[in-house]
Design a protein around this motif. Structure first.
Motif, mmCIF file in Angstrom:
data_model
loop_
_atom_site.group_PDB
_atom_site.id
_atom_site.type_symbol
_atom_site.label_atom_id
_atom_site.label_comp_id
_atom_site.label_asym_id
_atom_site.label_seq_id
_atom_site.Cartn_x
_atom_site.Cartn_y
_atom_site.Cartn_z
ATOM 1 N N UNK A 174 1.753 11.195 -4.797
ATOM 2 C CA UNK A 174 1.479 12.340 -3.931
ATOM 3 C C UNK A 174 1.073 11.829 -2.560
ATOM 4 N N UNK A 175 1.530 12.501 -1.492
ATOM 5 C CA UNK A 175 1.197 12.128 -0.111
ATOM 6 C C UNK A 175 1.539 10.671 0.186
ATOM 7 N N UNK A 176 2.702 10.244 -0.303
ATOM 8 C CA UNK A 176 3.209 8.882 -0.068
ATOM 9 C C UNK A 176 2.299 7.789 -0.626
ATOM 10 N N UNK A 177 1.511 8.143 -1.651
ATOM 11 C CA UNK A 177 0.653 7.163 -2.328
ATOM 12 C C UNK A 177 1.376 6.644 -3.565
ATOM 13 N N UNK A 178 1.321 5.344 -3.739
ATOM 14 C CA UNK A 178 1.918 4.709 -4.917
ATOM 15 C C UNK A 178 0.979 3.590 -5.368
ATOM 16 N N UNK A 179 0.940 3.363 -6.685
ATOM 17 C CA UNK A 179 0.102 2.294 -7.214
ATOM 18 C C UNK A 179 0.975 1.224 -7.856
ATOM 19 N N UNK A 180 0.511 -0.024 -7.710
ATOM 20 C CA UNK A 180 1.217 -1.171 -8.261
ATOM 21 C C UNK A 180 0.224 -1.981 -9.089
ATOM 22 N N UNK A 181 0.627 -2.368 -10.292
ATOM 23 C CA UNK A 181 -0.220 -3.222 -11.131
ATOM 24 C C UNK A 181 -0.064 -4.668 -10.680
ATOM 25 N N UNK A 182 -1.191 -5.358 -10.522
ATOM 26 C CA UNK A 182 -1.134 -6.733 -10.022
ATOM 27 C C UNK A 182 -2.126 -7.626 -10.766
ATOM 28 N N UNK A 183 -1.796 -8.903 -10.813
ATOM 29 C CA UNK A 183 -2.747 -9.898 -11.305
ATOM 30 C C UNK A 183 -3.765 -10.151 -10.193
ATOM 31 N N UNK A 184 -4.921 -10.748 -10.494
ATOM 32 C CA UNK A 184 -5.915 -11.002 -9.452
ATOM 33 C C UNK A 184 -5.387 -11.870 -8.310
ATOM 34 N N UNK A 185 -4.555 -12.865 -8.635
ATOM 35 C CA UNK A 185 -4.037 -13.755 -7.585
ATOM 36 C C UNK A 185 -3.219 -12.977 -6.552
ATOM 37 N N UNK A 186 -2.295 -12.133 -7.033
ATOM 38 C CA UNK A 186 -1.455 -11.344 -6.117
ATOM 39 C C UNK A 186 -2.265 -10.267 -5.406
ATOM 40 N N UNK A 187 -3.220 -9.678 -6.120
ATOM 41 C CA UNK A 187 -4.075 -8.646 -5.525
ATOM 42 C C UNK A 187 -4.841 -9.209 -4.328
ATOM 43 N N UNK A 188 -5.511 -10.349 -4.527
ATOM 44 C CA UNK A 188 -6.320 -10.895 -3.434
ATOM 45 C C UNK A 188 -5.469 -11.472 -2.318
ATOM 46 N N UNK A 189 -4.272 -11.920 -2.614
ATOM 47 C CA UNK A 189 -3.346 -12.353 -1.552
ATOM 48 C C UNK A 189 -3.006 -11.161 -0.661
ATOM 49 N N UNK A 190 -2.707 -10.015 -1.290
ATOM 50 C CA UNK A 190 -2.387 -8.807 -0.521
ATOM 51 C C UNK A 190 -3.609 -8.300 0.237
ATOM 52 N N UNK A 191 -4.782 -8.391 -0.367
ATOM 53 C CA UNK A 191 -5.993 -7.907 0.290
ATOM 54 C C UNK A 191 -6.355 -8.760 1.503
ATOM 55 N N UNK A 192 -6.232 -10.080 1.341
ATOM 56 C CA UNK A 192 -6.521 -10.959 2.482
ATOM 57 C C UNK A 192 -5.547 -10.699 3.629
ATOM 58 N N UNK A 193 -4.286 -10.465 3.299
ATOM 59 C CA UNK A 193 -3.281 -10.187 4.334
ATOM 60 C C UNK A 193 -3.596 -8.867 5.033
ATOM 61 N N UNK A 194 -4.073 -7.889 4.295
ATOM 62 C CA UNK A 194 -4.424 -6.583 4.869
ATOM 63 C C UNK A 194 -5.534 -6.748 5.911
ATOM 64 N N UNK A 195 -6.589 -7.468 5.553
ATOM 65 C CA UNK A 195 -7.712 -7.622 6.482
ATOM 66 C C UNK A 195 -7.389 -8.584 7.614
ATOM 67 N N UNK A 196 -6.566 -9.595 7.362
ATOM 68 C CA UNK A 196 -6.148 -10.502 8.438
ATOM 69 C C UNK A 196 -5.334 -9.763 9.477
ATOM 70 N N UNK A 197 -4.529 -8.804 9.019
ATOM 71 C CA UNK A 197 -3.696 -8.031 9.949
ATOM 72 C C UNK A 197 -4.484 -7.063 10.794
ATOM 73 N N UNK A 198 -5.731 -6.831 10.458
ATOM 74 C CA UNK A 198 -6.574 -5.884 11.206
ATOM 75 C C UNK A 198 -7.455 -6.565 12.237
ATOM 76 N N UNK A 199 -7.413 -7.909 12.256
ATOM 77 C CA UNK A 199 -8.262 -8.640 13.205
ATOM 78 C C UNK A 199 -7.647 -8.625 14.592
#
Length: 199
Positions: A174-199
């Motif tokens: 709903x409202x262009x929201x989608x969820x993806x199942x991830x292992x911790x390694x891939x999750x934190x790689x994506x999270x670090x990239x998200x915050x690095x892109x905001x600097x």
């Protein structure tokens, strides 16, 4: 003695599908089940929806202000219930999780809850946290990450981009929201990239 079961897993671990299979098994033996779904989960409206394409109408949609014990008690007066099955249980309030526990104690009716353990930021949902504290039996339902490792994290995408901030509840698809199942390694790689892109 009736028990409270909490079967949790990441997105795509087959929780709704498993619930519908359990309901089918009871009904095939001539037994009655009661299927509950939190009203806040608007995906599918009044139906349980599986990514396999299977769907089934919920018997009751539960608002946050409802007493689930009373809902089950009233239903059990009309017919003998073999089991109460709850989909998307993370969306129940902590009080409602306690009420489901009391269904097993005072009404002697088994309750099986299916849901997520934690949200997209790895924080527990109030309903799930209370179920983990109270359930007689806790079972993990497993799925895999795109890399092949075991997935235990739920990653949120909005408009195709990973996000790690926002409201705890945003309904899948709903409202262009989608969820993806991830292992911790891939999750934190994506999270670090998200915050690095905001600097």
């Amino acid at each position: 003695m009736a028990k409270l079961y909490f079967r949790y897993g990441a997105m795509n671990s087959g929780k709704s599908t498993a619930l519908m299979q359990v309901a089918h098994n009871y009904e095939e033996q001539g037994m009655q089940v009661l299927i509950l779904k939190p009203q806040v989960d608007t995906k599918g409206g009044g139906e349980l929806v599986s990514r396999l394409g299977v769907h089934r109408k919920a018997d009751r949609l539960i608002r946050p202000d409802m007493d689930v014990f009373e809902v089950v008690r009233e239903a059990s007066q009309a017919t003998k219930l073999a089991c109460v099955l709850c989909d998307e249980s993370q969306f129940f309030t902590a009080e409602q999780a306690e009420q489901l526990f009391m269904v097993t104690v005072d009404l002697n009716i088994p309750v099986i809850c299916y849901g997520l353990r934690a949200d997209f930021s790895l924080r527990g949902f109030p309903g799930s946290t209370r179920l983990l504290e109270l359930a007689h039996t806790i079972e993990e339902m497993k799925t895999i990450c795109t890399c092949g490792r075991k997935a235990i994290c739920n990653c949120r995408k909005v408009n195709g981009q990973f996000v790690f901030e926002g409201e705890q509840v945003a309904i899948d698809l709903e409202n262009d929201v989608q969820y993806v199942s991830m292992c911790p390694q891939c999750y934190f790689r994506a999270r670090r990239a998200f915050y690095a892109g905001r600097k």
